[in-house]
Design a protein around this motif. Sequence first.
Motif, PDB file in Angstrom:
ATOM      1  N   MET A 134      54.589 -14.191  -8.081  1.00 51.88           N
ATOM      2  CA  MET A 134      54.313 -12.763  -7.548  1.00 51.88           C
ATOM      3  C   MET A 134      54.361 -11.692  -8.350  1.00 51.88           C
ATOM      4  O   MET A 134      53.836 -10.591  -8.271  1.00 51.88           O
ATOM      5  CB  MET A 134      55.646 -12.832  -6.678  1.00 51.88           C
ATOM      6  CG  MET A 134      55.748 -11.530  -5.932  1.00 51.88           C
ATOM      7  SD  MET A 134      54.370 -11.254  -4.815  1.00 51.88           S
ATOM      8  CE  MET A 134      55.114 -11.954  -3.130  1.00 51.88           C
ATOM      9  N   GLU A 135      54.762 -12.032  -9.661  1.00 55.71           N
ATOM     10  CA  GLU A 135      54.844 -10.948 -10.606  1.00 55.71           C
ATOM     11  C   GLU A 135      53.434 -10.499 -11.252  1.00 55.71           C
ATOM     12  O   GLU A 135      53.191  -9.624 -11.507  1.00 55.71           O
ATOM     13  CB  GLU A 135      55.780 -11.473 -12.008  1.00 55.71           C
ATOM     14  CG  GLU A 135      55.370 -12.585 -12.667  1.00 55.71           C
ATOM     15  CD  GLU A 135      55.705 -14.052 -12.028  1.00 55.71           C
ATOM     16  OE1 GLU A 135      56.217 -13.745 -10.872  1.00 55.71           O
ATOM     17  OE2 GLU A 135      55.236 -14.846 -12.390  1.00 55.71           O
ATOM     18  N   ASP A 136      52.501 -11.341 -10.918  1.00 58.04           N
ATOM     19  CA  ASP A 136      51.111 -11.182 -11.282  1.00 58.04           C
ATOM     20  C   ASP A 136      50.434 -10.114 -10.399  1.00 58.04           C
ATOM     21  O   ASP A 136      49.361  -9.852 -10.885  1.00 58.04           O
ATOM     22  CB  ASP A 136      50.224 -12.290 -11.179  1.00 58.04           C
ATOM     23  CG  ASP A 136      50.582 -13.345 -12.408  1.00 58.04           C
ATOM     24  OD1 ASP A 136      51.457 -12.956 -13.177  1.00 58.04           O
ATOM     25  OD2 ASP A 136      50.136 -14.672 -12.304  1.00 58.04           O
ATOM     26  N   TYR A 137      51.072  -9.767  -9.054  1.00 59.51           N
ATOM     27  CA  TYR A 137      50.247  -8.903  -8.021  1.00 59.51           C
ATOM     28  C   TYR A 137      50.870  -7.612  -8.284  1.00 59.51           C
ATOM     29  O   TYR A 137      52.191  -7.359  -8.436  1.00 59.51           O
ATOM     30  CB  TYR A 137      50.500  -9.345  -6.711  1.00 59.51           C
ATOM     31  CG  TYR A 137      50.003 -10.985  -6.731  1.00 59.51           C
ATOM     32  CD1 TYR A 137      48.396 -11.046  -6.615  1.00 59.51           C
ATOM     33  CD2 TYR A 137      50.644 -11.883  -6.551  1.00 59.51           C
ATOM     34  CE1 TYR A 137      47.800 -12.237  -6.339  1.00 59.51           C
ATOM     35  CE2 TYR A 137      50.164 -13.095  -6.341  1.00 59.51           C
ATOM     36  CZ  TYR A 137      48.733 -13.487  -6.373  1.00 59.51           C
ATOM     37  OH  TYR A 137      48.178 -14.603  -6.233  1.00 59.51           O
ATOM     38  N   ASP A 138      49.837  -6.647  -8.021  1.00 59.98           N
ATOM     39  CA  ASP A 138      50.310  -5.346  -8.181  1.00 59.98           C
ATOM     40  C   ASP A 138      50.343  -4.592  -6.573  1.00 59.98           C
ATOM     41  O   ASP A 138      51.205  -3.687  -6.227  1.00 59.98           O
ATOM     42  CB  ASP A 138      49.047  -4.376  -9.041  1.00 59.98           C
ATOM     43  CG  ASP A 138      49.132  -5.122 -10.396  1.00 59.98           C
ATOM     44  OD1 ASP A 138      50.369  -5.081 -11.052  1.00 59.98           O
ATOM     45  OD2 ASP A 138      47.933  -5.456 -10.696  1.00 59.98           O
ATOM     46  N   ILE A 139      49.219  -5.139  -5.793  1.00 58.36           N
ATOM     47  CA  ILE A 139      49.264  -4.637  -4.492  1.00 58.36           C
ATOM     48  C   ILE A 139      49.294  -5.694  -3.638  1.00 58.36           C
ATOM     49  O   ILE A 139      48.852  -6.893  -3.774  1.00 58.36           O
ATOM     50  CB  ILE A 139      47.935  -3.916  -4.256  1.00 58.36           C
ATOM     51  CG1 ILE A 139      47.602  -3.031  -5.228  1.00 58.36           C
ATOM     52  CG2 ILE A 139      47.498  -3.695  -2.802  1.00 58.36           C
ATOM     53  CD1 ILE A 139      46.188  -2.159  -5.341  1.00 58.36           C
ATOM     54  N   VAL A 140      50.554  -5.616  -2.677  1.00 56.85           N
ATOM     55  CA  VAL A 140      50.538  -6.604  -1.695  1.00 56.85           C
ATOM     56  C   VAL A 140      50.087  -6.072  -0.348  1.00 56.85           C
ATOM     57  O   VAL A 140      50.993  -5.207   0.060  1.00 56.85           O
ATOM     58  CB  VAL A 140      52.076  -7.151  -1.795  1.00 56.85           C
ATOM     59  CG1 VAL A 140      52.198  -8.292  -0.658  1.00 56.85           C
ATOM     60  CG2 VAL A 140      52.444  -7.762  -3.074  1.00 56.85           C
ATOM     61  N   PHE A 141      49.036  -6.810   0.365  1.00 59.32           N
ATOM     62  CA  PHE A 141      48.961  -6.300   1.610  1.00 59.32           C
ATOM     63  C   PHE A 141      49.985  -7.374   2.505  1.00 59.32           C
ATOM     64  O   PHE A 141      50.047  -8.546   2.148  1.00 59.32           O
ATOM     65  CB  PHE A 141      47.528  -6.665   2.195  1.00 59.32           C
ATOM     66  CG  PHE A 141      46.613  -5.662   1.553  1.00 59.32           C
ATOM     67  CD1 PHE A 141      46.152  -4.764   2.599  1.00 59.32           C
ATOM     68  CD2 PHE A 141      46.029  -5.598   0.428  1.00 59.32           C
ATOM     69  CE1 PHE A 141      45.231  -3.744   2.200  1.00 59.32           C
ATOM     70  CE2 PHE A 141      45.019  -4.778   0.040  1.00 59.32           C
ATOM     71  CZ  PHE A 141      44.644  -3.825   0.928  1.00 59.32           C
ATOM     72  N   LEU A 142      50.697  -6.823   3.582  1.00 59.89           N
ATOM     73  CA  LEU A 142      51.217  -7.498   4.325  1.00 59.89           C
ATOM     74  C   LEU A 142      51.146  -7.414   5.741  1.00 59.89           C
ATOM     75  O   LEU A 142      51.333  -6.423   6.127  1.00 59.89           O
ATOM     76  CB  LEU A 142      52.875  -7.150   4.016  1.00 59.89           C
ATOM     77  CG  LEU A 142      54.162  -7.976   4.409  1.00 59.89           C
ATOM     78  CD1 LEU A 142      53.827  -9.503   4.009  1.00 59.89           C
ATOM     79  CD2 LEU A 142      55.501  -7.474   3.941  1.00 59.89           C
TER      80      LEU A 142
END
Lengths: 216, 308
Positions: free
Chosen positions: B215-223
């Motif tokens: 998870m730490e690799d992601y900057d933007i999380v579409f949910l």
Amino acid sequence: MIYKTVVDVLMTLALLALMGFQFWGDAAHEWIGAGMFVLFILHNALNASWWRTLFKGRYTPVRTLLTAVDLLTLLAVLGLMVSGVILSRRMFAFLPIKGGMSFGRLLHMASSYWGFVLMSLHLGLHWEALYTRIWKKRPGKGWIVPAALTALYGGFAFFKRNLPIYLFLRTQFVFLDFEEPKPLFYLDYLAMMGLFIFLAHYGAKRLKRTKERPAL
Amino acid sequence: MKKWICLLLAATLLSLAACGGNPAPVENTAPPASESAADPTPETDDSSNSVEEPAPPEDAPPVEPVEIETEDGAAGQKGSGKEETAAPVSGEVPAPLAPEAVPNEDAQSDAPSPAAPKPEPENPRILIAYFTWADNTVVEDPSAVDVDASTSASVLVPGNAAKMAGWIQAKVGGDLFSIQVGEPYSSDYDECLDRAADEKAENARPALTSHVGNMEDYDIVFLGFPNWWYTVPMAVLSFVEEYDFSGKTVVPFVTHGTGGLSSTIRDLTAALPDDVTVLEAIGVYRPEVDNSRSAVEAWVDGLNLDIG
């Protein structure tokens, strides 16, 4: 009969709290709803004469209107009770009711908006009695202008807030604006209540007058 | 005199209502101590190792992000044949080992992982996570599902949120991830509603079987998720609370049955750390999901995401 007045005022306030479901949370909604049920029983007990005389006496047009609105209100209340218990997750969670959620949801939705309209009409039909009980005098003639303006805005709010759509189940879910400021919401709901009080109060008056006219 | 008593009583009730009401919103985010003990849903605990597949097992090589695009035609994709492959997304392996999505090690990508690494390098890394009924239920006989009933269609893969997730991925890239609970929901609308209402009332956090390893690799999380009882499905809160979202940008997309966004965004935001940027959500009416691709794309454009 101070108790009558207290119960009536509390019921009106509870109704407004219940209509603003999104502001008070699920738990409060359940508690206030259950409280409303208790008040409903008290209201019936305190006005037991209505039940005793239901099948007695002559039915004038005004009395027919009153009784029709009362019975329809009763129907809405029963719908709210049944659906409220089905939907309940707290107060009535102990009851072994499973399923029926989609039915309960729709019944709750329709009967709550019908309940709001009918209870407001009911309030309007008994407006003079309640007013006189509280203020010890009949409502003055000067009220008609502010009342009419309130009703006018109430009619606007009635459509703005899509009540016809909910009343006739033209949708599956109520659109609830959780971010809306409470005063705006309650301004509209009070005005809508005012609309139905206005219609019922002045409508019944007119009905009484037209009925009396030929007799004169 | 009596009227003053009435007024006093009225004022008391009003303030009572106000007091009774206020704790409620808080309850959503931070459950009262008495309840929080029971929160991690006892019922999900005992079955966390349940072996039932959350979705019809698909043995075909699952990681094929392209297939998502084949599904674009959108309009009437309701028949049951194609969807099985069109959902590379659903991590159908509940076993704890597989679902770790590690895009760095592409070698792993042949394992059926729910987060399919996208080959193109992106500047800010994007994760498109979604919770959808279809990936969280068991349909005994998909062909028996009446696709004309709007509630029934939701149980067929790809679910509504999965379709939207696919379109978003086609537009901005990123990895797809299907949030899945250990104990699937009933495919019966009433029973699913019932459990969802219970979980909301208990402020439960259903145990999840799919996990994002990086998870730490992601900057933007579409949910993405459906509006359940005017808020987010509790499983989405399980997901959100499982990771450190600090500093990330969250972009919600919601399917609903006319209720709109209701309290979903408010409750989701409350469950996220303060330094998370929550961008404007899109809400799509369930029966219109199939025809909403252009609306979803316009919405993504309007977000002005700072991507390569």
